[in-house]
Each structure stands twice: as C-alpha cells, then as structure tokens.
Scaffold this motif. Structure first.
Motif, PDB file in Angstrom:
ATOM      1  N   PRO A  73       0.801  -1.230   0.000  1.00 16.03           N
ATOM      2  CA  PRO A  73       0.000   0.000   0.000  1.00 16.03           C
ATOM      3  C   PRO A  73       0.836   1.284   0.000  1.00 16.03           C
ATOM      4  CG  PRO A  73       0.149  -0.863   2.228  1.00 16.03           C
ATOM      5  CD  PRO A  73       0.893  -1.836   1.345  1.00 16.03           C
ATOM      6  N   TYR A  74       2.107   1.179  -0.231  1.00 14.06           N
ATOM      7  CA  TYR A  74       2.984   2.343  -0.136  1.00 14.06           C
ATOM      8  C   TYR A  74       2.908   3.203  -1.402  1.00 14.06           C
ATOM      9  CZ  TYR A  74       5.279  -0.230   3.707  1.00 14.06           C
ATOM     10  OH  TYR A  74       5.560  -0.916   4.858  1.00 14.06           O
ATOM     11  N   ASN A  75       3.379   4.443  -1.259  1.00 15.83           N
ATOM     12  CA  ASN A  75       3.480   5.358  -2.389  1.00 15.83           C
ATOM     13  C   ASN A  75       4.728   5.047  -3.218  1.00 15.83           C
ATOM     14  OD1 ASN A  75       1.218   6.872  -1.484  1.00 15.83           O
ATOM     15  ND2 ASN A  75       2.527   7.968  -0.043  1.00 15.83           N
ATOM     16  N   ALA A  76       4.792   5.664  -4.384  1.00 14.99           N
ATOM     17  CA  ALA A  76       6.008   5.585  -5.189  1.00 14.99           C
ATOM     18  C   ALA A  76       7.131   6.330  -4.483  1.00 14.99           C
ATOM     19  CB  ALA A  76       5.760   6.169  -6.571  1.00 14.99           C
ATOM     20  N   LEU A  77       8.354   6.064  -4.894  1.00 18.40           N
ATOM     21  CA  LEU A  77       9.507   6.717  -4.275  1.00 18.40           C
ATOM     22  C   LEU A  77       9.512   8.203  -4.608  1.00 18.40           C
ATOM     23  CD1 LEU A  77      12.325   4.106  -4.983  1.00 18.40           C
ATOM     24  CD2 LEU A  77      10.672   4.170  -3.112  1.00 18.40           C
ATOM     25  N   PRO A  78      10.095   9.029  -3.738  1.00 18.37           N
ATOM     26  CA  PRO A  78      10.090  10.473  -3.982  1.00 18.37           C
ATOM     27  C   PRO A  78      11.204  10.915  -4.915  1.00 18.37           C
ATOM     28  CG  PRO A  78      11.151  10.015  -1.901  1.00 18.37           C
ATOM     29  CD  PRO A  78      10.671   8.682  -2.432  1.00 18.37           C
ATOM     30  N   MET A  79      11.008  12.027  -5.560  1.00 14.12           N
ATOM     31  CA  MET A  79      12.058  12.720  -6.307  1.00 14.12           C
ATOM     32  C   MET A  79      12.275  14.051  -5.599  1.00 14.12           C
ATOM     33  SD  MET A  79      13.092  15.139  -8.625  1.00 14.12           S
ATOM     34  CE  MET A  79      11.645  15.740  -9.470  1.00 14.12           C
ATOM     35  N   ALA A  80      13.458  14.254  -5.045  1.00 14.49           N
ATOM     36  CA  ALA A  80      13.696  15.348  -4.111  1.00 14.49           C
ATOM     37  C   ALA A  80      14.439  16.533  -4.704  1.00 14.49           C
ATOM     38  CB  ALA A  80      14.478  14.819  -2.895  1.00 14.49           C
ATOM     39  N   TRP A  81      14.798  16.480  -5.979  1.00 14.86           N
ATOM     40  CA  TRP A  81      15.549  17.594  -6.563  1.00 14.86           C
ATOM     41  C   TRP A  81      14.992  17.922  -7.937  1.00 14.86           C
ATOM     42  CZ3 TRP A  81      21.420  18.230  -5.413  1.00 14.86           C
ATOM     43  CH2 TRP A  81      21.854  19.489  -5.807  1.00 14.86           C
ATOM     44  N   PRO A  82      13.900  18.658  -8.011  1.00 15.58           N
ATOM     45  CA  PRO A  82      13.375  19.058  -9.317  1.00 15.58           C
ATOM     46  C   PRO A  82      14.288  20.071  -9.978  1.00 15.58           C
ATOM     47  CG  PRO A  82      12.188  20.178  -7.573  1.00 15.58           C
ATOM     48  CD  PRO A  82      13.110  19.204  -6.892  1.00 15.58           C
ATOM     49  N   ARG A 325      12.775   5.705 -15.028  1.00 20.35           N
ATOM     50  CA  ARG A 325      12.056   6.466 -14.009  1.00 20.35           C
ATOM     51  C   ARG A 325      13.084   7.314 -13.280  1.00 20.35           C
ATOM     52  NH1 ARG A 325       6.951   3.937 -13.882  1.00 20.35           N
ATOM     53  NH2 ARG A 325       6.977   1.675 -14.273  1.00 20.35           N
ATOM     54  N   LEU A 326      12.620   8.297 -12.521  1.00 20.55           N
ATOM     55  CA  LEU A 326      13.549   9.223 -11.882  1.00 20.55           C
ATOM     56  C   LEU A 326      14.046   8.678 -10.556  1.00 20.55           C
ATOM     57  CD1 LEU A 326      11.841  12.678 -12.520  1.00 20.55           C
ATOM     58  CD2 LEU A 326      13.555  11.487 -13.902  1.00 20.55           C
ATOM     59  N   SER A 327      15.329   8.861 -10.331  1.00 19.32           N
ATOM     60  CA  SER A 327      15.926   8.587  -9.031  1.00 19.32           C
ATOM     61  C   SER A 327      15.776   9.820  -8.143  1.00 19.32           C
ATOM     62  CB  SER A 327      17.387   8.195  -9.204  1.00 19.32           C
ATOM     63  OG  SER A 327      17.998   7.930  -7.960  1.00 19.32           O
ATOM     64  N   THR A 328      16.276   9.734  -6.923  1.00 19.66           N
ATOM     65  CA  THR A 328      15.969  10.721  -5.882  1.00 19.66           C
ATOM     66  C   THR A 328      16.361  12.135  -6.261  1.00 19.66           C
ATOM     67  OG1 THR A 328      16.392   8.941  -4.294  1.00 19.66           O
ATOM     68  CG2 THR A 328      16.161  11.169  -3.407  1.00 19.66           C
ATOM     69  N   ILE A 329      17.569  12.334  -6.780  1.00 20.32           N
ATOM     70  CA  ILE A 329      17.990  13.689  -7.141  1.00 20.32           C
ATOM     71  C   ILE A 329      18.468  13.759  -8.588  1.00 20.32           C
ATOM     72  CG2 ILE A 329      18.542  14.329  -4.758  1.00 20.32           C
ATOM     73  CD1 ILE A 329      21.519  13.970  -5.459  1.00 20.32           C
ATOM     74  N   GLY A 330      18.020  12.815  -9.417  1.00 15.67           N
ATOM     75  CA  GLY A 330      18.482  12.746 -10.801  1.00 15.67           C
ATOM     76  C   GLY A 330      18.439  14.057 -11.567  1.00 15.67           C
TER      77      GLY A 330
END
Length: 800
Positions: A73-82, A325-330
């Motif tokens: 039930p978890y969300n997708a991983l976050p992207m932290a550096w737009p 897909r995007l990684s955390t700070i890609g």
C-alpha cells in the motif's frame, strides 16, 4: 601537552578492523530468525504487465511469502531535486513503485518478491512466478528519445521529456557569437558508467509488533535522509517509529545516497511475516540493473573565440539521460551541478546552457562520483583544446589566457551558479590557477614534449599529452540558496555534530555525516584533538545510526570537510566555552581571565593556577559544586549551514602512448597538482586523489555501460564491463598548491571527487593530442583499442 595532529598524515584509525577482516558490513549481520528476500526483475526494457501468477512460488520449499506490487500500500519513491530556477521548466515526474504494478520501464525493474528461509530457496521460487508480458518498443538514446515517433514511456512526459531547463544570458551569448572571429562546434558524448563499489547494496528490515516500530539496516550514505524519505513520502509510518542504521559501508561513489525500492520492501516484508527480520543483498549482476548509473550526456557545444584564443562565448545544449524512471535527485545533476559551472576556472563573459532531461528504457541515472562536475569539466576542457587546435596555439597558453586572475575573487560566474537571491549569494570563494598549472607543466617536462613525441614515434608509438584545469564545487550549497533558486528541497546542506566529554575525560563525537571509506573517524578525531587538546586515542567518533546521532544529511558532494567539520568546530567551541566558565569557578577567577591552551585552562598571569579539561569534566559531571544557572556535563550539539561552497582546483596532466598498429592506449604518466586548501590529513587526501584519478581514467579508457536497441544491458556484468586495474595505471605523481578557503575556519575545501573530475578530460585530451598528427580532431570515449584502431585506419584511408 598533547602533540597537535591537525594536518599530520596520521594513520587511519578505522583501518585495523578492515585489514584484519573485522569490519561489519550489511551482509555480515545475522539476526535470529532471519528470512531472506529475492526480487523478480523484468527481462524486458519496456512492457506492460497483464498478470502475475505466484501460486506455484507460494508452495515452493522454504517460501514464507510472495509479494507483488498490488500487495503493497505504499506510495512511489520520492524525487527530491526538481529542475528549477528557470522559466518554462517542466518536471514530468515518474518514480519507481516498491514493485512495478502495471508496466516496467527498464530491464531489471522489480515486479515481484519471494521471502524464504534461505537465499537459495528465495531465488529458486522466483523461477516459478509467471508473468504475462506485453512487450513494447524501447528507446535507449536520450537524443533519439525526444524525436517524433520514438517509443513513449510515460503519458505525462510527451516526447519523453522530463524537463527543459536553461541558464545563463542567451541574448548576450548569441551576440558574442555574432561578433566572434572564430566559431567552433562539437558533439560530445559523456559515456554512461556503472558505479561498482566493492560492496553491493543491501537492506535488512525488522518490524517489532510489540512497539509497532521498525529498524532498517542499509548500506547507505544518508541514513537520516532515508528515514525521512521512507516515512514521510513512501510508507506513511511516523518518523519516530523508524530507526535506520548504516553499518560499515564498503564504498559507494554516490550510488548509496538515494532512496531505493528495496528499502521499503524489506520493511513491508518484515511486518508481513510477523516481525521476522528480512534481508536482501543484491548480486553483482543484479547491481548492474537495480542500482543507479552515472553520466550519459549527449552535448552539442559551440565556442566563440578571438584569434588570441580568448573564449568569448560558450553555448551548450545537453540531452541528459535520466533512465526509465527518476531517481531521488536525478534532475539536479545535469542542471545545478553541471550547467551552472560550465565556465570552469575561466573568465568566460558569456555562457548559455540548455538541458533537456529525458526518459529512456534504461536504469535510472543519478549522482556518481563528481556528479555533474566531471561532465562540465569534460565540456570546457575539450573546448579549450579545440580552440588551441583551431588556432595553432599551445593548449597551456590558451588556458593561461582565459584563466580568472587571482584578484577576481570572490567571483560571480556567468553560467548561473552564483545567483543572488533572498540575501543568499553563492560565489567562487578563492583561486590562483596559474601556479598549479605551471607546477604541473614543470613536473611533466612540458618543454621537452616535441622530443618525447619523436622518440615515441621511433618505437611505433603515438605520444600525447593532455591537460585538464578544473574546479570542483564542494558542499553544494547554502540552504537559503538552494531553496531560493528552487532546485532541490532535498538538498539542504546544513550539518550536525554532538560532542560529549565523559567524567573520565574521554570524548565521544557523533556526527550527521556518514563515512563510507573517506576516513571520517580519523579526520574528525584530528580536528577535535586540535580543538580540545585531548589525545586522539581518547576520542571516539560515532555515526551511522539515526537513534544515536543528531539529524544530518550524510556524505556526498565532498561536503564533510566544509560543512560537517563546521558543525564539529562549533560544538567544540561550545564545549571550550563551558569548560572555561567552569574553570573560572574552580579557580575563583573571572571567566574573562581564563586562557585556554589546548587542554589547559589557566588564569592569566598565574601559570600555577590551572585546570585541565579532564579535571573540569570530572568535576562538572559530578556537579557537586556547579555555579548558579550552569548545567552539569560537557555535552554540546551544534548545527552548521555553510555560508558558501568551497572550490578546489588544480591541473592534471596525462601522458599516453598509442600503439599505431593495434590502437592500444597506455597511460604512461599521470601528474596532478591540486589545491584543496589546508589539509586535515595529507595521507587521506592523497588516497582520495588516487581513487578518483583511477575512476576518471577508467571512464576515459575502458568503462562503458552499453545498451542494445531493445534495452538490454550488453555490459551487464564484470565479464563485459571493464574496470581499471592497478597494473594498468602508472604511479601517480602528486603535488599541491595551497590557497586556503575563506569559507571555514580551517581553510579546507574538500577532495573526495577532485581526481575523478579532472582525470577523464586529461586522458581524453591526451588521446586526441596523440592522434592529432593524423588529422583526428575528436573521438568519443572510451578509447578502447578497437575504437582507436578504427579511427587510425579511417584517418589513413584504410578500412576501419
């Protein structure tokens, strides 16, 4: 008096446990009742998932549970550096789910998992899972992915574009080209790399049903950040209910900064199986497809110059491959950390860059050692050599004519790094580039280059010398600046440290940064020994556990020397001040009359009236006689937000010989003169430079992550992906200049990525210099024997 160890080449205190096999890495951890999880990964680069049948796997020997994306039930991983700070920016975000639910976007994306009693049983059961796939066309080239008719990965990203971003003065740069005496154009490919740390990634999840709490062990550079991301964005579990521990980490090179799906998976799995610990450790082959990749840029660079070789304009268009897909700070790597520093150490009046972030059917791309700065250095250093070649001017002289003079600092560069917003101004803090280059040229025997080339030619070798004059950006960036330009809410850069002086006078330092091979336990101890006058052997440095350390942002971007030690210095100053006030109480003096000399606190003019910090700690910890308003115990925490980045620089010179008959490239000499400010430990600095240089040389000569048109990773194991070997490298010849940074009290800058930033361009320029008599102006990396031989044959009119 304790000998001052700051700046001394002290042996690393971490090393005895490692060289005797006593290190404790993730896979060394064995917990009672531990189960093991294996992940079924997509064999297709692009496909829809029609259905998944797990019934056979569920009844296999030793299987405890089978999990699919629909179960979690978890969300997708976050992207932290737009990518921010520019008008017209798009951020068409698609990040991985813990397990893919409807479709996969790269070969290796996880689609199901098996929890079993042993790793072998879990792997065997994976083969019993049946997935009904609908294969789709794939695209792996970032430039081709944006063209009409290319396969589309995500509905929210037309033409596979994640963002279109620009920085710099377009009008001014265009005007410079209109009036330029010389205009050059070049297409550059910065090849994709696989990080390959010695230790692969892994996690252990442990759920406690009695307290409803989780403990996660992970091989990570950023334990506090992972706890934040996993709780606030992925699972919804309260942050205080999760503890993250990073045991000894066997290297990372950036690849262990990020939030990965397997971290959340082991949390979910442990709760699913009633609180048993669940371990996942990737195989080396699995690592090639499930851990981030680095680099992978296609760049078109235009250079405007006058006939003296002075560059008047730089115009850059880069297609940055960000994977399926995007990684955390890609998105932050090709924007903030690349495009904003394209001017390097040069006084370029006009720079304009456009970056298009692109989805392709490949493993996600994020920060790899240097993270944007090696890519920028490659662009500007190849550009300098192209100018030199076009005008017939010595490459060193072209650089000399374009260097920022030493009276330029602090310097606002034209490529957008140094935007002043909301009172936060980022600037190049210091530099003196010519002495470093002159020393490197002298060490390399630059004046004898023509004779050396002639001698090599007589042996059937083409000799080439390549220069790379670079700057690094360490500790990106002040939190106000990051927030104001809108690039990376997840990149706040303050750091923390706590210092406790126990009753016995022994000192415990805890820190928010995370060592993964850099020697933090040694360098922090050297600093605190210097600040408090306590012997190094009486200091222990702790990190890696969110329960026992203050919140910190971890280690990446060469930030510890500037930011992390800043927090430690502040905490030490608080300890010193409290000890001074209590010493005054003990000695019946005014606090203003107490002089501090290392560990000794004495009354001015009365050398016999003295207390040591050990005596002060003993008395204050007992607290039998504390003054009104003073708390017991020497225990202080400090937080430090750097006012600016630091900017190491230097000149690296590579000398290669190419066998004209086979195309084999041999790196015969490597000279590096680096200015990293003052050094906390010169031996550790040299070690960091050695490793970084080897990695940068690896990119230039051997390493290359190659995908087939169907999205299959053709270089997907160490059988096909060539890592540098020690026997392939010469002894590195290192020297230094010292320009202390004004940003921090120690005058340090950082060094973890400098070698990797400089060396790739140096080797590239050396190879092209060797081939230039044949009329070869450029060749894309890596310079394998096959590629170089083909270029030689083509230049000679033969068949490549």
């Amino acid at each position: 008096m304790v000998a001052d160890v700051l700046g001394a080449p002290v042996k690393r205190v971490e090393d005895p446990k490692f060289i005797t096999g006593k290190g404790r890495y993730l896979d060394d951890i064995k917990l009672p009742g531990m189960a093991h999880i294996a992940i079924l990964r997509s064999p297709y680069a692009h496909a829809n998932i029609r259905s998944i049948d797990t019934s056979a796997a569920a009844t296999a020997p030793g299987v405890i549970a089978v999990i699919t994306g629909a179960d979690i039930p978890y969300n997708a991983l976050p992207m932290a550096w737009p990518a921010g700070g520019s008008s017209g920016v798009q951020n068409n975000v698609s990040t991985p789910n813990v397990l893919a639910r409807d479709a996969v976007k790269w070969t290796g994306e996880g689609v199901a998992a098996v929890v079993a009693e042993t790793p072998a049983q879990a792997q065997d059961a994976l083969e019993l899972i049946t997935v009904d796939w609908e294969p789709l066309p794939a695209v792996v080239d970032a430039e081709k992915a944006t063209q009409p008719g290319a396969p589309q990965l995500h509905e929210n990203a037309p033409n596979n574009v994640v963002f279109e971003w620009n920085v710099g003065d377009k009008a001014g740069t265009d005007a410079a080209f209109e009036h330029a005496e010389v205009v050059l154009h070049q297409r550059l490919v910065n090849n994709r790399l696989v990080p390959n740390p010695m230790e692969v990634r892994g996690d252990i999840g442990l759920y406690n049903p009695g307290t409803d709490e989780y403990t996660i062990w992970m091989s990570s550079q950023t334990p506090h950040i992972q706890r934040l991301l996993l709780t606030a964005f992925v699972t919804g579990i309260p942050e205080h209910k999760v503890r993250v521990i990073s045991p000894d980490v066997g290297g990372a090179f950036g690849s262990k900064i990020f939030c990965y799906a397997d971290m959340a998976l082991v949390m979910f799995a442990s709760k699913l199986v009633g609180g048993r610990p669940v371990k996942w450790v990737e195989s080396r082959r699995e690592s090639f497809g499930s851990t981030i990749h680095g680099r992978d840029h296609i760049t078109y660079v235009d250079i405007a110059a006058n006939k003296r070789g002075e560059v008047q304009g730089l115009r850059v268009k880069t297609f940055a491959n960000l994977g399926g897909r995007l990684s955390t700070i890609g998105p932050g790597i090709p924007t903030t950390l690349y495009a904003r520093i394209l001017s390097g150490p040069y006084k370029l009046p006009n720079v304009y860059a456009e970056v298009t972030g692109v989805y392709t059917n490949t493993t996600f791309v994020d920060a790899y050692r240097g993270a944007g700065r090696p890519e920028a250095t490659y662009v500007i250093e190849r550009s300098m050599d192209l100018v030199a070649d076009e005008l017939g001017i010595d490459p060193a002289e072209v650089r000399r004519r374009n260097f920022l003079p030493p009276d330029s600092f602090p310097y606002d560069n034209p490529s957008g790094l140094l935007t002043a917003v909301n009172g936060s101004k980022l600037y190049i803090d210091s530099g003196n580039y010519e002495p470093a280059m002159d020393k490197a040229l002298a060490m390399a025997g630059y004046g004898d280059l023509a004779a050396k080339k002639a001698e090599a030619k007589g042996r059937g070798k083409l000799l080439g010398l390549g220069l790379s004059t670079y700057i690094e950006v360490c500790g990106v960036a002040p939190s106000k600046w990051i927030g104001a330009v809108g690039e990376g809410w997840g990149a706040a850069m303050w750091e923390s440290s706590n210092i406790r002086v126990h009753l016995t006078g022994k000192v415990v330092v805890t820190m928010g940064t995370q060592s993964h091979g850099q020697g933090h336990e040694t360098t922090y101890a050297q600093i605190i020994s210097h600040e408090l006058g306590v012997p190094m052997e009486d200091i222990v440095v702790q990190h890696s556990d969110t329960q026992g350390t203050p919140f910190g942002y971890g280690s990446y971007g060469s930030r510890t020397s500037n930011v992390g030690t800043g927090a430690a210095l502040k905490a030490a100053a608080k300890i010193r001040e409290k000890a001074r006030r209590y010493a005054a109480h003990m000695l019946e003096a005014n606090p203003e009359d107490i002089e501090v000399d290392g560990a000794q606190y004495r009354v001015k003019g009365s050398p016999d009236k003295v207390k040591t910090i050990q005596e002060i700690a003993f008395a204050l910890d007992l607290a039998f006689d504390t003054p009104e308003g003073m708390e017991p115990y020497l225990d202080e925490t400090a937080y430090h937000d750097t006012p600016n980045c630091t900017f190491p620089f230097g000149t690296h010179i590579a000398i290669v010989e190419i066998d004209e008959e086979t195309g084999h490239v041999d790196l015969v000499r490597y000279v590096a003169v680096d200015d990293v400010g003052k050094k906390i430990n010169p031996m550790i600095v040299d070690g960091q430079l050695h490793g970084g240089i080897a990695q940068g040389v690896g990119q230039a000569l051997w390493e290359n992550a190659v995908y087939g048109e169907d999205g299959q990773l053709l270089s997907g194991s160490l059988l096909d992906y060539a890592l540098p070997r020690a026997s392939w490298l010469p002894a590195f010849e290192l020297d230094e200049t010292v320009t202390p940074s004004p940003v921090n009290p120690l005058g340090v800058k950082g060094v973890g990525e400098a070698g990797c930033i400089a060396s790739t361009a140096a080797v590239a320029n050396a190879v092209i210099d060797a081939l230039s008599p044949l009329g070869i102006r450029h060749l894309d990396m890596p310079y394998t024997a096959q590629k170089v031989w083909g270029a030689i044959q083509g230049a000679k009119g033969g068949r490549a």
